[in-house]
Design a protein around this motif. Structure first.
Motif, PDB file in Angstrom:
ATOM      1  N   GLN A   1     -12.279   1.780   9.763  1.00 56.22           N
ATOM      2  CA  GLN A   1     -11.243   0.864   9.320  1.00 56.22           C
ATOM      3  C   GLN A   1     -10.211   1.647   8.500  1.00 56.22           C
ATOM      4  N   VAL A   2      -8.944   1.360   8.744  1.00 59.59           N
ATOM      5  CA  VAL A   2      -7.868   2.043   8.041  1.00 59.59           C
ATOM      6  C   VAL A   2      -7.633   1.382   6.690  1.00 59.59           C
ATOM      7  N   GLN A   3      -7.484   2.209   5.681  1.00 56.25           N
ATOM      8  CA  GLN A   3      -7.075   1.717   4.364  1.00 56.25           C
ATOM      9  C   GLN A   3      -5.829   2.474   3.923  1.00 56.25           C
ATOM     10  N   LEU A   4      -4.897   1.745   3.343  1.00 56.71           N
ATOM     11  CA  LEU A   4      -3.650   2.323   2.863  1.00 56.71           C
ATOM     12  C   LEU A   4      -3.470   1.930   1.410  1.00 56.71           C
ATOM     13  N   VAL A   5      -3.205   2.912   0.567  1.00 60.45           N
ATOM     14  CA  VAL A   5      -3.028   2.650  -0.857  1.00 60.45           C
ATOM     15  C   VAL A   5      -1.711   3.254  -1.303  1.00 60.45           C
ATOM     16  N   GLU A   6      -0.778   2.382  -1.702  1.00 60.67           N
ATOM     17  CA  GLU A   6       0.521   2.849  -2.168  1.00 60.67           C
ATOM     18  C   GLU A   6       0.488   3.134  -3.658  1.00 60.67           C
ATOM     19  N   SER A   7       1.336   4.046  -4.068  1.00 62.31           N
ATOM     20  CA  SER A   7       1.529   4.337  -5.487  1.00 62.31           C
ATOM     21  C   SER A   7       2.913   4.926  -5.670  1.00 62.31           C
ATOM     22  N   GLY A   8       3.321   5.044  -6.922  1.00 61.44           N
ATOM     23  CA  GLY A   8       4.598   5.683  -7.216  1.00 61.44           C
ATOM     24  C   GLY A   8       5.726   4.745  -7.570  1.00 61.44           C
ATOM     25  N   GLY A   9       5.482   3.452  -7.458  1.00 61.38           N
ATOM     26  CA  GLY A   9       6.524   2.504  -7.839  1.00 61.38           C
ATOM     27  C   GLY A   9       6.727   2.493  -9.346  1.00 61.38           C
ATOM     28  N   GLY A  10       7.768   1.806  -9.768  1.00 57.18           N
ATOM     29  CA  GLY A  10       8.054   1.720 -11.189  1.00 57.18           C
ATOM     30  C   GLY A  10       9.472   1.270 -11.427  1.00 57.18           C
ATOM     31  N   SER A  11       9.923   1.474 -12.634  1.00 61.35           N
ATOM     32  CA  SER A  11      11.276   1.091 -13.024  1.00 61.35           C
ATOM     33  C   SER A  11      12.144   2.331 -13.171  1.00 61.35           C
ATOM     34  N   VAL A  12      13.357   2.233 -12.680  1.00 61.76           N
ATOM     35  CA  VAL A  12      14.275   3.371 -12.735  1.00 61.76           C
ATOM     36  C   VAL A  12      15.685   2.828 -12.865  1.00 61.76           C
ATOM     37  N   GLN A  13      16.560   3.614 -13.440  1.00 57.91           N
ATOM     38  CA  GLN A  13      17.951   3.200 -13.551  1.00 57.91           C
ATOM     39  C   GLN A  13      18.703   3.505 -12.254  1.00 57.91           C
ATOM     40  N   ALA A  14      19.772   2.770 -12.041  1.00 53.13           N
ATOM     41  CA  ALA A  14      20.599   2.984 -10.855  1.00 53.13           C
ATOM     42  C   ALA A  14      21.042   4.440 -10.781  1.00 53.13           C
ATOM     43  N   GLY A  15      20.988   4.979  -9.585  1.00 54.31           N
ATOM     44  CA  GLY A  15      21.310   6.386  -9.380  1.00 54.31           C
ATOM     45  C   GLY A  15      20.103   7.299  -9.423  1.00 54.31           C
ATOM     46  N   GLY A  16      18.982   6.759  -9.885  1.00 50.50           N
ATOM     47  CA  GLY A  16      17.780   7.561 -10.008  1.00 50.50           C
ATOM     48  C   GLY A  16      16.993   7.666  -8.715  1.00 50.50           C
ATOM     49  N   SER A  17      15.834   8.309  -8.820  1.00 49.38           N
ATOM     50  CA  SER A  17      14.991   8.564  -7.655  1.00 49.38           C
ATOM     51  C   SER A  17      13.546   8.187  -7.949  1.00 49.38           C
ATOM     52  N   LEU A  18      12.832   7.853  -6.904  1.00 46.25           N
ATOM     53  CA  LEU A  18      11.395   7.634  -6.958  1.00 46.25           C
ATOM     54  C   LEU A  18      10.791   8.174  -5.674  1.00 46.25           C
ATOM     55  N   ARG A  19       9.536   8.598  -5.757  1.00 44.14           N
ATOM     56  CA  ARG A  19       8.812   8.974  -4.557  1.00 44.14           C
ATOM     57  C   ARG A  19       7.560   8.113  -4.463  1.00 44.14           C
ATOM     58  N   LEU A  20       7.497   7.334  -3.415  1.00 46.14           N
ATOM     59  CA  LEU A  20       6.324   6.510  -3.152  1.00 46.14           C
ATOM     60  C   LEU A  20       5.336   7.296  -2.299  1.00 46.14           C
ATOM     61  N   SER A  21       4.066   7.062  -2.556  1.00 47.89           N
ATOM     62  CA  SER A  21       3.008   7.694  -1.781  1.00 47.89           C
ATOM     63  C   SER A  21       2.147   6.625  -1.122  1.00 47.89           C
ATOM     64  N   CYS A  22       1.657   6.956   0.050  1.00 46.13           N
ATOM     65  CA  CYS A  22       0.738   6.077   0.779  1.00 46.13           C
ATOM     66  C   CYS A  22      -0.457   6.928   1.197  1.00 46.13           C
ATOM     67  N   ALA A  23      -1.545   6.793   0.465  1.00 47.59           N
ATOM     68  CA  ALA A  23      -2.762   7.522   0.785  1.00 47.59           C
ATOM     69  C   ALA A  23      -3.531   6.751   1.845  1.00 47.59           C
ATOM     70  N   ALA A  24      -3.824   7.433   2.940  1.00 45.73           N
ATOM     71  CA  ALA A  24      -4.443   6.764   4.080  1.00 45.73           C
ATOM     72  C   ALA A  24      -5.854   7.280   4.321  1.00 45.73           C
ATOM     73  N   SER A  25      -6.688   6.394   4.821  1.00 41.14           N
ATOM     74  CA  SER A  25      -8.016   6.786   5.254  1.00 41.14           C
ATOM     75  C   SER A  25      -8.360   6.003   6.508  1.00 41.14           C
ATOM     76  N   GLY A  26      -9.381   6.499   7.233  1.00 37.96           N
ATOM     77  CA  GLY A  26      -9.738   5.856   8.482  1.00 37.96           C
ATOM     78  C   GLY A  26      -9.295   6.692   9.658  1.00 37.96           C
ATOM     79  N   PRO A  27      -9.628   6.253  10.843  1.00 45.91           N
ATOM     80  CA  PRO A  27      -9.344   7.051  12.036  1.00 45.91           C
ATOM     81  C   PRO A  27      -7.861   7.376  12.186  1.00 45.91           C
ATOM     82  N   THR A  28      -7.564   8.631  12.429  1.00 46.04           N
ATOM     83  CA  THR A  28      -6.158   9.015  12.603  1.00 46.04           C
ATOM     84  C   THR A  28      -5.578   8.411  13.875  1.00 46.04           C
TER      85      THR A  28
END
Length: 125
Positions: A1-28
């Motif tokens: 079974q595939v599981q997906l876990v996101e992280s990296g969200g948050g609060s940022v000011q306009a013009g800024g940057s964020l990097r979201l991650s999605c850690a995956a497990s299960g059959p490729t």
């Protein structure tokens, strides 16, 4: 079974940057297509970017093309969404999704099989 876990969200000011991650497990084989979506309460879910894992081919929604980049690190089994030049209109819950079919890897598809729980992004002006 595939599981997906996101992280990296948050609060940022306009013009800024964020990097979201999605850690995956299960059959490729169940994760040939990876994608990022977002949704604001009361609005339809938007497809932002798709990645075909085998070829590395990517597709982007017009409103984020040039600002957002989807990428993968196969060694970490993680897909990323680098988001630059953020605006308040980018505020939303962001979801990672996966599907075994490459046919689902297009911006018109909303019915990928596997979904993460989401990570909130808030951009202030």
């Amino acid at each position: 079974q595939v599981q997906l876990v996101e992280s990296g969200g948050g609060s940022v000011q306009a013009g800024g940057s964020l990097r979201l991650s999605c850690a995956a497990s299960g059959p490729t084989s169940s994760r040939r297509c990876m994608a990022w979506f977002r949704q604001v309460p009361g609005k339809e879910r938007e497809a932002l970017a798709h990645l075909l894992r085998a070829s590395g081919e990517t597709r982007y929604r017009a409103s984020v093309k040039g600002r957002f980049t989807i990428s993968q690190d196969n060694a970490k089994d993680t897909v990323y969404l680098q988001m630059n030049s953020l605006t308040p209109e980018d505020s939303a819950m962001y979801y990672c999704a996966a599907d075994s079919s490459s046919a689902q890897c297009h911006l018109g598809s909303q019915h990928l099989t596997y979904w993460g729980q989401g990570t909130q992004v808030t951009v202030s002006s």
